[in-house]
Design an enzyme around this catalytic site. Structure first.
Site, PDB file in Angstrom:
ATOM      1  N   GLY A  23     -31.641   7.625   9.740  1.00 40.36           N
ATOM      2  CA  GLY A  23     -31.172   8.844  10.384  1.00 40.36           C
ATOM      3  C   GLY A  23     -30.519   9.856   9.472  1.00 40.36           C
ATOM      4  O   GLY A  23     -30.024  10.889   9.943  1.00 40.36           O
ATOM      5  N   GLY A  25     -32.045  11.590   7.136  1.00 41.01           N
ATOM      6  CA  GLY A  25     -32.965  12.679   6.826  1.00 41.01           C
ATOM      7  C   GLY A  25     -33.871  12.430   5.644  1.00 41.01           C
ATOM      8  O   GLY A  25     -34.327  13.377   4.991  1.00 41.01           O
ATOM      9  N   LYS A  26     -34.166  11.154   5.369  1.00 40.71           N
ATOM     10  CA  LYS A  26     -35.039  10.838   4.228  1.00 40.71           C
ATOM     11  C   LYS A  26     -36.427  11.453   4.395  1.00 40.71           C
ATOM     12  O   LYS A  26     -36.966  12.061   3.476  1.00 40.71           O
ATOM     13  CB  LYS A  26     -35.184   9.318   4.076  1.00 40.71           C
ATOM     14  CG  LYS A  26     -33.908   8.581   3.752  1.00 40.71           C
ATOM     15  CD  LYS A  26     -34.179   7.124   3.457  1.00 40.71           C
ATOM     16  CE  LYS A  26     -34.732   6.359   4.643  1.00 40.71           C
ATOM     17  NZ  LYS A  26     -33.758   6.203   5.724  1.00 40.71           N
ATOM     18  N   THR A  27     -36.998  11.279   5.585  1.00 41.50           N
ATOM     19  CA  THR A  27     -38.371  11.746   5.807  1.00 41.50           C
ATOM     20  C   THR A  27     -38.461  13.261   5.724  1.00 41.50           C
ATOM     21  O   THR A  27     -39.375  13.810   5.096  1.00 41.50           O
ATOM     22  CB  THR A  27     -38.885  11.255   7.173  1.00 41.50           C
ATOM     23  OG1 THR A  27     -38.823   9.832   7.216  1.00 41.50           O
ATOM     24  CG2 THR A  27     -40.318  11.702   7.400  1.00 41.50           C
ATOM     25  N   SER A  28     -37.524  13.969   6.341  1.00 41.40           N
ATOM     26  CA  SER A  28     -37.599  15.434   6.346  1.00 41.40           C
ATOM     27  C   SER A  28     -37.388  16.007   4.952  1.00 41.40           C
ATOM     28  O   SER A  28     -38.099  16.939   4.547  1.00 41.40           O
ATOM     29  CB  SER A  28     -36.580  16.019   7.335  1.00 41.40           C
ATOM     30  OG  SER A  28     -35.271  15.566   7.044  1.00 41.40           O
ATOM     31  N   ASP A  50     -41.248   3.228   5.788  1.00 37.12           N
ATOM     32  CA  ASP A  50     -40.129   3.060   6.709  1.00 37.12           C
ATOM     33  C   ASP A  50     -40.658   2.666   8.088  1.00 37.12           C
ATOM     34  O   ASP A  50     -41.466   3.392   8.668  1.00 37.12           O
ATOM     35  CB  ASP A  50     -39.352   4.376   6.801  1.00 37.12           C
ATOM     36  CG  ASP A  50     -38.088   4.248   7.622  1.00 37.12           C
ATOM     37  OD1 ASP A  50     -37.910   3.226   8.319  1.00 37.12           O
ATOM     38  OD2 ASP A  50     -37.257   5.167   7.563  1.00 37.12           O
ATOM     39  N   THR A 507     -34.523   8.659  14.336  1.00 36.39           N
ATOM     40  CA  THR A 507     -34.441   7.354  13.680  1.00 36.39           C
ATOM     41  C   THR A 507     -33.507   6.385  14.400  1.00 36.39           C
ATOM     42  O   THR A 507     -33.876   5.229  14.625  1.00 36.39           O
ATOM     43  CB  THR A 507     -34.032   7.518  12.204  1.00 36.39           C
ATOM     44  OG1 THR A 507     -35.023   8.313  11.545  1.00 36.39           O
ATOM     45  CG2 THR A 507     -33.937   6.174  11.512  1.00 36.39           C
TER      46      THR A 507
END
Length: 591
Positions: A23, A25-28, A50, A507
């Protein structure tokens, strides 16, 4: 407070890893950087390992483990490795040869050994090793970005010498995550080369992604230290979601800004020698190419379409949770969820609510960062007693017990394996669970509220180990009677309730969903979810926070319609530990 993350002014290594708590913000951030690099003429591959990844939602395109181009972005390619599927194949590869040859209970024990988070991570590592070790990938792409990096624990396991013996296959030293290593034969050299590549500063950069809050920054510091211990030293700290301005007179906006800046002023010492950058909190959902392109530039957000018109959704109040638990005469109550979602506060509120109604309640926690005395304040609450289980003490006692039972029968390599295995998250869960079992025995006389429950995997692991011992007519002394008695108790819906705690974000909701599936697999069916720290439930007028509030509605809808039998929503508050007065206000609200 820290320099803005501006990719235009930075030089990047070929491999870029993004790691951090769920949560943050790794993906963004990884996706936005991938688009930026591609827009600058680079050929880029972004890979997610992930299990809670929303990479395909971010790019608004279906993804699989096959590399495919991203529409609207020339030069950008993506794939989404499904670690759960990788783990399933991994389990089948390891266990398959024994099916039909060993008793079914032994197979069950082996499969459960390979069902934990450690197996998922090692299976995912096995998948992306194929990308890292593939010379054609390195030649074809200028940059490869990985959404989620392996932990230091996994990398240390892979660096250890091979010592998987018949003794370990039949070990009765206790529940363990060592099982995943059974499938690594013949790959030691490949993995060693991969770890070397990860450790090369000119090849790999690790981005520690964190939110501007103390819990997230502490987790980033721990990960930094753990990864440094295996030679991954080229690290940057990326603080994601900083509110750069706030609205005077808006109490939520002012408090949110103040809380963030207080956390940033207390960054752990271990992170201060890293390069530190920050990104802004944006009022729109980071999905779609346009919003991702604008992410690193405040000036470009003008073209992003978002609304701060808050639609009407009924938000069940927290008091309903207390009403239901009292009406059903539940005696054992667990709060469960990932770190940082507010389990300690929710457990404390439940305990106070029941005690205020005249019930004798005992509240206990294992969270070293959230002392119950701070949550409740200095005043005592009538009918409420407190205790705290020290994770360090319990884990150390468990480790010593396991090592002492095998030290005379194994060589140094095998003992090294076991010691590293005992550093896994599952070890802490099992050790704490044994301590919890003693506390829960108090439920005969009073209601017991426990902050942080064991996962379904831990329950099944202990249960499978117990069955395994019976099958082989071995002693079950390693599993205390209190633990064996607790398993059926936890499965009794008339006696026990697990309250799942989450945040209204992608997430945390997906992780909570997996926790619930894990529990159902262990024959435990939660009735209640609590959605904590909701901006939607506040009256903020801050345009950024109102935008965040609107983005919460889809997750609140998902929980209410698809995931929870019953749920409650708690508004965002400034403090993680909100004090006895606020706890009483929470539980006295009419519901």
């Amino acid at each position: 407070m820290f320099p803005k993350f501006e990719p235009l002014n930075m030089v990047f290594t070929p491999y870029l890893f993004f790691t951090g708590k769920g949560g943050v913000g790794k993906t963004s951030t990884a996706s936005a950087l991938a688009i930026h690099l591609a827009d600058k003429g680079k050929k880029v591959l972004i890979v997610s390992t992930d299990p809670a990844s929303n990479l395909q939602d971010v790019f608004e395109v279906e993804l699989s483990n096959e590399i495919k181009p991203i529409p609207q972005v020339n030069g950008l390619y993506a794939c989404n490795i499904n670690p759960e599927e990788a783990a399933r194949k991994y389990r089948e590869r390891v266990v398959g040869p024994y099916k039909g040859k060993l008793p079914e209970s032994v197979i069950t024990s082996m499969e459960e050994q390979l069902s934990g988070a450690c197996t998922v991570e090692i299976a995912a590592f096995d998948e992306f090793t194929n990308l890292l070790a593939n010379p054609s990938i390195k030649k074809e792409y200028d940059h490869v970005l990985f959404d989620t990096a392996p932990t230091g624990h996994t990398l240390r396991l892979l660096q250890l010498p091979s010592a998987w013996t018949e003794f370990l296959n039949e070990s009765t030293h206790g529940a363990s995550c060592l099982g995943p290593l059974a499938g690594l034969e013949g790959k030691k050299e490949l993995y060693a080369n991969t770890v070397d590549s990860l450790s090369a500063p000119d090849e790999t950069t690790l981005f520690l992604v964190a939110r501007p809050d103390e819990s997230s920054l502490k987790e980033a510091s721990r990960a930094s230290e753990e990864l440094s211990s295996v030679g991954i030293i080229n690290q940057c700290l990326l603080i994601n979601g900083v509110l750069r301005t706030h609205i005077q007179g808006d109490t939520v906006s002012e408090a949110f800004w103040e809380k963030q800046h207080k956390a940033l002023s207390r960054i752990p010492k271990g992170l201060k020698n890293r390069s530190i950058f920050e990104t802004q909190l944006v009022p729109y959902s980071l999905t779609g190419i346009q919003s991702l392109r604008a992410f690193f530039s405040a000036e470009e957000t003008k073209g992003i379409a978002f609304s701060n018109e808050i639609k009407s959704i009924e938000l069940p109040q927290f008091n309903k949770v207390i009403n239901d638990l009292e009406a059903r005469k539940i005696k054992v109550i667990f709060t469960m969820g990932k770190g940082g979602v507010g389990k300690t506060t929710i457990a404390s509120a439940i305990a106070v609510g029941l005690a205020e109604r005249g019930h004798r309640v005992h509240l206990t926690t294992t969270d070293p960062a959230a002392h119950i005395t701070n949550v409740l304040g200095k005043e005592t609450v009538e009918n409420l007693t407190l205790s705290r289980i020290d994770p360090k003490v319990e884990v150390e006692a468990y480790r010593e017990e396991v090592i002492s039972k095998v030290s005379n029968e194994l060589d140094e390599n095998a003992i090294a394996y076991i010691k590293e295995d005992l550093e896994s998250p599952c070890t802490e869960e099992i050790a704490i669970f044994r301590a919890f079992a003693e506390v829960v025995s108090r439920a005969k006389e009073e209601i017991v509220v426990i902050d942080t429950a064991p996962t379904g995997h831990t329950l099944l692991l202990l249960d499978a180990t117990n069955t395994y011992h019976k099958e082989l007519e071995r002693s079950t002394g390693e599993i205390p009677e209190s633990v064996k008695e607790l398993l059926p108790r936890l499965r009794n819906p008339q006696e026990t309730e697990v309250v799942i705690v989450t945040l209204p974000e992608a997430t945390p909701v997906f992780e909570a969903k997996r926790l619930q599936e894990d529990l159902i697999r262990a024959e435990i069916n939660p009735n209640w979810w609590v959605i904590n720290q909701s901006f939607f439930a506040t009256e903020t007028t801050d345009p950024v926070l109102r935008g965040r509030a609107l983005s919460e509605t889809s997750w609140i809808d998902m929980v209410g319609a698809n995931l929870a039998k019953h749920f409650a929503v708690i508004p965002w508050t400034k403090d993680d530990i909100i004090g006895q007065k606020q706890l009483k206000e929470m539980v006295q609200t009419k519901g």
